[in-house]
Design an enzyme around this catalytic site. Structure first.
Site, PDB file in Angstrom:
ATOM      1  N   LYS A   1      -2.648  -7.765  -8.140  1.00 31.63           N
ATOM      2  CA  LYS A   1      -3.399  -7.672  -6.885  1.00 31.63           C
ATOM      3  C   LYS A   1      -2.822  -6.569  -6.018  1.00 31.63           C
ATOM      4  CE  LYS A   1      -4.607  -9.114  -2.473  1.00 31.63           C
ATOM      5  NZ  LYS A   1      -4.473  -7.725  -2.079  1.00 31.63           N
TER       6      LYS A   1
ATOM      7  N   GLU B   1      11.380  -4.149  11.711  1.00 30.29           N
ATOM      8  CA  GLU B   1      10.959  -3.012  10.890  1.00 30.29           C
ATOM      9  C   GLU B   1       9.713  -2.370  11.511  1.00 30.29           C
ATOM     10  OE1 GLU B   1       9.141  -4.102   7.104  1.00 30.29           O
ATOM     11  OE2 GLU B   1      10.322  -2.559   6.103  1.00 30.29           O
TER      12      GLU B   1
ATOM     13  N   GLY C   1       6.225  -6.677  -0.491  1.00 30.35           N
ATOM     14  CA  GLY C   1       5.476  -6.570   0.764  1.00 30.35           C
ATOM     15  C   GLY C   1       6.334  -7.011   1.927  1.00 30.35           C
TER      16      GLY C   1
ATOM     17  N   TRP D   1       0.801  -1.230   0.000  1.00 29.69           N
ATOM     18  CA  TRP D   1       0.000   0.000   0.000  1.00 29.69           C
ATOM     19  C   TRP D   1       0.828   1.273   0.000  1.00 29.69           C
ATOM     20  CZ3 TRP D   1       2.021   1.934   4.355  1.00 29.69           C
ATOM     21  CH2 TRP D   1       2.341   1.062   5.395  1.00 29.69           C
TER      22      TRP D   1
ATOM     23  N   CYS E   1      10.265   0.959   2.130  1.00 29.96           N
ATOM     24  CA  CYS E   1      11.063  -0.243   2.428  1.00 29.96           C
ATOM     25  C   CYS E   1      12.523   0.129   2.662  1.00 29.96           C
ATOM     26  CB  CYS E   1      10.921  -1.249   1.307  1.00 29.96           C
ATOM     27  SG  CYS E   1      11.270  -0.554  -0.305  1.00 29.96           S
TER      28      CYS E   1
HETATM   29  P1  NAD Z   1       1.943  -7.257   3.236  1.00 23.34           P
HETATM   30  O1  NAD Z   1       2.961  -8.306   3.075  1.00 23.34           O
HETATM   31  O2  NAD Z   1       0.986  -7.345   4.355  1.00 23.34           O
HETATM   32  O3  NAD Z   1       1.020  -7.168   1.912  1.00 23.34           O
HETATM   33  C1  NAD Z   1       1.546  -6.948   0.630  1.00 23.34           C
HETATM   34  C2  NAD Z   1       0.573  -7.483  -0.391  1.00 23.34           C
HETATM   35  O4  NAD Z   1       0.469  -8.891  -0.239  1.00 23.34           O
HETATM   36  C3  NAD Z   1      -0.845  -6.946  -0.258  1.00 23.34           C
HETATM   37  O5  NAD Z   1      -1.415  -6.799  -1.541  1.00 23.34           O
HETATM   38  C4  NAD Z   1      -1.550  -8.058   0.504  1.00 23.34           C
HETATM   39  O6  NAD Z   1      -2.937  -8.088   0.277  1.00 23.34           O
HETATM   40  C5  NAD Z   1      -0.871  -9.279  -0.087  1.00 23.34           C
HETATM   41  N1  NAD Z   1      -0.888 -10.481   0.750  1.00 23.34           N
HETATM   42  C6  NAD Z   1      -0.924 -10.560   2.113  1.00 23.34           C
HETATM   43  N2  NAD Z   1      -0.915 -11.860   2.500  1.00 23.34           N
HETATM   44  C7  NAD Z   1      -0.844 -12.602   1.375  1.00 23.34           C
HETATM   45  C8  NAD Z   1      -0.767 -14.010   1.121  1.00 23.34           C
HETATM   46  N3  NAD Z   1      -0.759 -14.912   2.106  1.00 23.34           N
HETATM   47  N4  NAD Z   1      -0.692 -14.432  -0.154  1.00 23.34           N
HETATM   48  C9  NAD Z   1      -0.673 -13.543  -1.171  1.00 23.34           C
HETATM   49  N5  NAD Z   1      -0.749 -12.198  -0.997  1.00 23.34           N
HETATM   50  C10 NAD Z   1      -0.820 -11.738   0.269  1.00 23.34           C
HETATM   51  O7  NAD Z   1       2.738  -5.897   3.242  1.00 23.34           O
HETATM   52  P2  NAD Z   1       2.168  -4.426   3.415  1.00 23.34           P
HETATM   53  O8  NAD Z   1       1.812  -4.229   4.842  1.00 23.34           O
HETATM   54  O9  NAD Z   1       1.129  -4.177   2.376  1.00 23.34           O
HETATM   55  O10 NAD Z   1       3.457  -3.578   3.025  1.00 23.34           O
HETATM   56  C11 NAD Z   1       4.462  -3.278   3.933  1.00 23.34           C
HETATM   57  C12 NAD Z   1       5.671  -4.149   3.711  1.00 23.34           C
HETATM   58  O11 NAD Z   1       6.087  -4.091   2.354  1.00 23.34           O
HETATM   59  C13 NAD Z   1       6.852  -3.687   4.519  1.00 23.34           C
HETATM   60  O12 NAD Z   1       7.487  -4.779   5.132  1.00 23.34           O
HETATM   61  C14 NAD Z   1       7.784  -3.070   3.501  1.00 23.34           C
HETATM   62  O13 NAD Z   1       9.119  -3.044   3.858  1.00 23.34           O
HETATM   63  C15 NAD Z   1       7.502  -3.900   2.310  1.00 23.34           C
HETATM   64  N6  NAD Z   1       7.859  -3.188   1.069  1.00 23.34           N
HETATM   65  C16 NAD Z   1       8.963  -3.616   0.383  1.00 23.34           C
HETATM   66  C17 NAD Z   1       9.355  -2.961  -0.761  1.00 23.34           C
HETATM   67  C18 NAD Z   1      10.558  -3.421  -1.546  1.00 23.34           C
HETATM   68  O14 NAD Z   1      10.656  -3.101  -2.721  1.00 23.34           O
HETATM   69  N7  NAD Z   1      11.495  -4.148  -0.973  1.00 23.34           N
HETATM   70  C19 NAD Z   1       8.622  -1.866  -1.222  1.00 23.34           C
HETATM   71  C20 NAD Z   1       7.516  -1.457  -0.502  1.00 23.34           C
HETATM   72  C21 NAD Z   1       7.140  -2.144   0.641  1.00 23.34           C
END
Ligand code: NAD
Length: 481
Positions: free
Chosen positions: A166, A376, A219, A142, A275
């Site tokens: 997604k 984090e 994520g 997000w 991130c």
């Molecule tokens: P999240 O892992 O909760 O969710 C990310 C996405 O995955 C969302 O679309 C969510 O609906 C989906 N998702 C959740 N559980 C799932 C599952 N079991 N199977 C498939 N999809 C699933 O993360 P968040 O809270 O949305 O984002 C924050 C995290 O993202 C932080 O840890 C951040 O560091 C990381 N992030 C990393 C980068 C990078 O490029 N390295 C960039 C931005 C954010």
């Protein structure tokens, strides 16, 4: 004000503006039956639309037209993202610009990408071609929806795949706009489709779907690990861009004024929801008190305002439930014995009471082994640590499970070289921070991920290499012995 996680009413998912608490829109949640139909349509488009057999320079025309479509709606998209996740408008504009640049860049990569003629070892010519996987799933978080979506969708389409995208349930409004713009730009129907809903439900179903052939995920590390397990069982490739706890290092010989400004911008930009946020500032012992005092002073002067207010430097967090996580993180830091040097609570009064704000927070006095230094926060929380010498710095700098990025401030290029090579991080910034461009590979070491997005290899991520041999024999082939 506390608000619940994104609401799923019947089969609708609503998006709340974290600056005001108002619901600004909703989308239909995708059911698992609909998911089957979507994946089936994606395969039909992949096989029948002509996209995969379109010569790359023709695909480039469509990618450029998508970039033009984004340009035409730049301000509306930036405003929508600002309302969807609360980032300051100027940052959202930058993210739309980045998405535009990404589509243009991968149009250029389509025009120029070469494969290889491999060294000849017999009576044949051998060379490689790139083939798409078919239907790939792109799952995004997000914090920067339009930018993260573009970083995956542009190269995946450029490589000839059909994409099922997604977005996060916390910022569901941008992905459908991107799909609409792509269709209007000439992308064949169903080559880019969007599914909506909770990650644990529709996200997990998408990853597990037997007809999804590759997954690209950005994520959290826990989610990434769960997705990696499923992809391992399915034996399909997976790219994971995950979390970080990036060290931002200030040596005594640094240009201190620049370093201080960069440390503050490096953590509090996007309210820390990045991130690559430099969430551990590591300062050489001899200047620790002096540099930390300057960082605290500058942080206290940051303007925490509504995302569309003039002069805003820090907006609200992306959601009320995410703010609850940040509150809990800082409370735990207190329990661990951390000293809160500034912030440590939500601001109150006026507009603050309606939104998911949290004050920029700096904590010190903790052991590097504390959970505050290891985990984090993904919010406006900076932890400060002194280091004795290079060896101490490298040991602590590498002393978390993550390895996404790091920053180094020093006037000595030899020191920057040694430390930059020794720190385990996918991106190293010397006398700068948080630069990330579409031309340069991006990804993590250790628990920060697998694979590299961006750059020319960002397209190869979505393609499989096929080796071809063209026989040159004038005589019948001998039997292999
Ligand atoms: P999240 O892992 O909760 O969710 C990310 C996405 O995955 C969302 O679309 C969510 O609906 C989906 N998702 C959740 N559980 C799932 C599952 N079991 N199977 C498939 N999809 C699933 O993360 P968040 O809270 O949305 O984002 C924050 C995290 O993202 C932080 O840890 C951040 O560091 C990381 N992030 C990393 C980068 C990078 O490029 N390295 C960039 C931005 C954010």
């Amino acid at each position: 004000m506390d608000a619940p996680p994104p609401t799923l009413k019947g089969d609708e998912l609503s998006s709340t503006n974290p600056a005001t608490g108002e619901v600004i829109g909703s989308v239909q949640v995708t059911s698992t039956a609909e998911l089957d139909a979507i994946v089936e349509r994606a395969w039909a488009a992949y096989h029948n639309s002509g996209w995969k057999s379109l010569l790359p320079h023709r695909r480039a025309l469509v990618l450029n037209a998508i970039a033009d479509g984004l340009v035409a709606e730049k301000e509306a998209l930036a405003t929508l993202q600002m309302k969807d996740n609360g980032k300051p408008l100027a940052e959202c504009r930058g993210m739309v610009e980045s998405a535009i640049g990404t589509f243009r860049y991968y149009a250029g990569v389509c025009e120029t990408l070469e494969t290889s003629v491999t060294p000849q070892r017999g009576d044949y010519v051998s060379f490689t071609v790139l083939e798409p996987f078919g239907v790939v799933a792109c799952i995004t978080p997000w914090n920067s929806p339009i930018m993260n979506d573009a970083t995956k969708v542009a190269p995946a389409l450029a490589a000839g795949n059909a994409v099922v995208l997604k977005p996060s349930e916390d910022s569901p409004l941008l992905a459908p706009e991107l799909a609409r713009i792509a269709l209007a730009a000439g992308l064949p129907i169903d080559m880019l489709q969007v599914v909506q809903g909770r990650g644990a439900e529709i996200g997990a179903a998408l990853v597990a779907h037997p007809d999804v052939r590759m997954v690209s995920f950005t994520g959290g590390t826990t989610t990434g690990r769960a997705i990696g397990r499923v992809c391992g069982t399915k034996l399909i490739p997976v790219a994971l861009e995950l979390g970080g706890k990036s060290p931002h290092v200030v040596f005594a010989d640094a240009d201190i004024e620049h370093a201080v400004a960069a440390v503050v911008a490096g953590i509090f930009g996007s309210a820390g929801q990045s991130c690559v946020a430099g969430s551990r500032v590591m300062i050489e012992e001899s200047v620790y008190d002096e540099v930390l005092a300057k960082i605290v002073e500058r942080t206290k002067s940051l303007r925490v305002l509504a995302p569309d207010a003039a002069g805003v430097e820090v907006g609200p967090l992306a959601s009320f439930h995410h703010r609850e996580r940040v509150v809990a993180f800082v409370n735990r830091a207190r329990e661990e014995g951390g000293r809160i040097l500034c912030g440590g609570e939500p601001p109150t009064g006026g507009d603050y009471d309606r939104g998911a704000y949290y004050l920029p927070t700096i904590i010190d006095g903790l052991s590097h082994a504390s959970l505050t230094c290891q985990e984090e926060a993904f919010g406006p929380v900076l932890v400060a640590l002194p280091f004795r010498d290079e060896a101490d710095l490298v040991e602590k700098g590498n002393g978390t499970a993550f390895g996404l990025a790091c920053g180094i401030w020093t006037e000595s290029f030899k020191k920057a070289w040694r430390v930059g090579r020794a720190l385990e991080a996918g991106s190293v910034w010397v006398n700068t921070y948080k630069q990330s461009v579409t031309t340069t590979p991006f990804g993590g070491f250790k628990n920060s991920g697998i694979g590299r997005e961006k750059g020319v290899d960002g397209l190869r991520l979505y393609a499989q290499v096929k080796s071809m041999y063209f026989g040159l024999h004038e005589q019948p082939m001998p039997v292999a012995r």
